[in-house]
Design a protein around this motif. Structure first.
Motif, mmCIF file in Angstrom:
data_model
loop_
_atom_site.group_PDB
_atom_site.id
_atom_site.type_symbol
_atom_site.label_atom_id
_atom_site.label_comp_id
_atom_site.label_asym_id
_atom_site.label_seq_id
_atom_site.Cartn_x
_atom_site.Cartn_y
_atom_site.Cartn_z
ATOM 1 N N PRO A 11 0.840 -1.202 0.000
ATOM 2 C CA PRO A 11 0.000 0.000 0.000
ATOM 3 C C PRO A 11 0.875 1.252 0.000
ATOM 4 C CG PRO A 11 -0.069 -1.052 2.141
ATOM 5 C CD PRO A 11 0.729 -1.946 1.247
ATOM 6 N N PRO A 12 0.291 2.419 -0.278
ATOM 7 C CA PRO A 12 1.082 3.656 -0.364
ATOM 8 C C PRO A 12 1.563 4.147 1.003
ATOM 9 C CG PRO A 12 -1.239 4.167 -0.525
ATOM 10 C CD PRO A 12 -1.133 2.664 -0.519
ATOM 11 N N LEU A 13 2.469 5.109 0.950
ATOM 12 C CA LEU A 13 2.911 5.806 2.150
ATOM 13 C C LEU A 13 1.727 6.596 2.708
ATOM 14 C CD1 LEU A 13 5.449 6.724 3.862
ATOM 15 C CD2 LEU A 13 5.487 8.729 2.357
ATOM 16 N N THR A 20 -6.187 -1.736 4.166
ATOM 17 C CA THR A 20 -7.186 -2.405 4.995
ATOM 18 C C THR A 20 -7.006 -2.000 6.456
ATOM 19 O OG1 THR A 20 -7.157 -4.271 3.476
ATOM 20 C CG2 THR A 20 -8.147 -4.648 5.635
ATOM 21 N N PHE A 21 -5.746 -1.920 6.858
ATOM 22 C CA PHE A 21 -5.407 -1.561 8.237
ATOM 23 C C PHE A 21 -4.388 -0.437 8.253
ATOM 24 C CE2 PHE A 21 -6.435 -6.122 8.438
ATOM 25 C CZ PHE A 21 -7.484 -6.099 9.338
ATOM 26 N N VAL A 22 -4.342 0.247 9.373
ATOM 27 C CA VAL A 22 -3.274 1.197 9.664
ATOM 28 C C VAL A 22 -2.644 0.729 10.965
ATOM 29 C CG1 VAL A 22 -4.822 2.815 10.855
ATOM 30 C CG2 VAL A 22 -2.644 3.613 9.960
ATOM 31 N N GLU A 23 -1.319 0.743 11.006
ATOM 32 C CA GLU A 23 -0.593 0.307 12.199
ATOM 33 C C GLU A 23 0.183 1.496 12.758
ATOM 34 O OE1 GLU A 23 1.828 -3.663 13.511
ATOM 35 O OE2 GLU A 23 2.268 -2.855 11.532
ATOM 36 N N ALA A 71 -8.416 0.881 8.555
ATOM 37 C CA ALA A 71 -7.997 2.096 7.853
ATOM 38 C C ALA A 71 -9.229 2.884 7.431
ATOM 39 C CB ALA A 71 -7.130 1.741 6.656
ATOM 40 N N THR A 72 -9.598 3.841 8.246
ATOM 41 C CA THR A 72 -10.703 4.737 7.937
ATOM 42 C C THR A 72 -10.147 6.150 7.864
ATOM 43 O OG1 THR A 72 -11.223 4.980 10.278
ATOM 44 C CG2 THR A 72 -12.416 3.262 9.068
ATOM 45 N N ARG A 73 -10.940 7.071 7.406
ATOM 46 C CA ARG A 73 -10.425 8.438 7.222
ATOM 47 C C ARG A 73 -9.984 9.072 8.531
ATOM 48 N NH1 ARG A 73 -13.335 13.633 4.346
ATOM 49 N NH2 ARG A 73 -11.576 15.025 4.652
ATOM 50 N N ARG A 126 2.054 3.063 9.346
ATOM 51 C CA ARG A 126 2.147 2.381 8.048
ATOM 52 C C ARG A 126 0.820 1.704 7.744
ATOM 53 N NH1 ARG A 126 6.376 -2.472 9.612
ATOM 54 N NH2 ARG A 126 5.041 -3.523 11.121
ATOM 55 N N TYR A 127 0.585 1.541 6.463
ATOM 56 C CA TYR A 127 -0.617 0.850 6.006
ATOM 57 C C TYR A 127 -0.319 -0.631 5.792
ATOM 58 C CZ TYR A 127 -3.039 5.249 4.880
ATOM 59 O OH TYR A 127 -3.667 6.469 4.935
ATOM 60 N N ILE A 128 -1.366 -1.441 5.931
ATOM 61 C CA ILE A 128 -1.319 -2.870 5.615
ATOM 62 C C ILE A 128 -2.513 -3.139 4.718
ATOM 63 C CG2 ILE A 128 -1.336 -5.215 6.547
ATOM 64 C CD1 ILE A 128 -0.469 -3.927 9.268
ATOM 65 N N ASP A 129 -2.271 -3.839 3.609
ATOM 66 C CA ASP A 129 -3.393 -4.113 2.696
ATOM 67 C C ASP A 129 -3.997 -5.484 2.964
ATOM 68 O OD1 ASP A 129 -1.707 -5.949 1.436
ATOM 69 O OD2 ASP A 129 -1.381 -4.686 -0.329
ATOM 70 N N GLN A 130 -5.000 -5.838 2.185
ATOM 71 C CA GLN A 130 -5.740 -7.085 2.402
ATOM 72 C C GLN A 130 -4.863 -8.324 2.212
ATOM 73 O OE1 GLN A 130 -9.360 -7.214 0.192
ATOM 74 N NE2 GLN A 130 -10.225 -8.818 1.468
ATOM 75 N N ALA A 131 -3.823 -8.217 1.374
ATOM 76 C CA ALA A 131 -2.903 -9.336 1.145
ATOM 77 C C ALA A 131 -1.789 -9.382 2.192
ATOM 78 C CB ALA A 131 -2.300 -9.234 -0.252
#
Length: 127
Positions: free
Chosen positions: A5-7, A32-35, A50-52, A71-76
């Motif tokens: 996912p992006p920065l 999908t998530f933010v950590e 990961a919501t606004r 950092r973001y984490i995606d569904q994969a």
């Protein structure tokens, strides 16, 4: 899918008056998530959807500069690059300092005994 996912693009305040840190994630749609962590290694972290708008909690330690790593984490389960935000936590009430040119007293008793004029100050807390 191995594309990370992006920065995170984060809108964050410069100062907070308590431990609550409200953040706006401007580009959260590809995650999908933010950590969030207080260390770059993410040894201890919080994982949120990961919501606004998200709310983070700063450590309940002393006032000062705090860094949060995001950092973001995606569904994969791909991890994105780390964004660092800095916020100053200031929970201490302001203080006024008055300077006196002579020896101030309370009830006839000197507050500062034998102090040179340039050292005569009284600190009064404001709440």
């Amino acid at each position: 899918d191995t594309v990370p996912p992006p920065l995170p693009q984060v809108n964050a305040p410069s100062y907070v008056g308590d431990v609550t840190l409200n953040l706006e994630l401007l580009n959260h749609a590809d995650a999908t998530f933010v950590e969030l962590s207080d260390t770059q290694s993410f040894e201890t972290s919080t994982r949120l959807s990961a919501t606004r708008f998200i709310t983070d909690t700063l450590p309940s330690g002393t006032d000062g500069l705090y860094r949060r790593y995001i950092r973001y984490i995606d569904q994969a389960d791909n991890y994105g690059a780390i964004q660092v935000i800095e916020v100053i936590k200031d929970t201490t009430a302001p203080v006024m300092i008055y300077h006196f040119d002579n020896n101030p007293t309370v009830g006839g008793n000197p507050i500062i005994e034998n102090a040179p004029r340039e050292k005569q100050i009284i600190v009064i807390g404001i709440w």
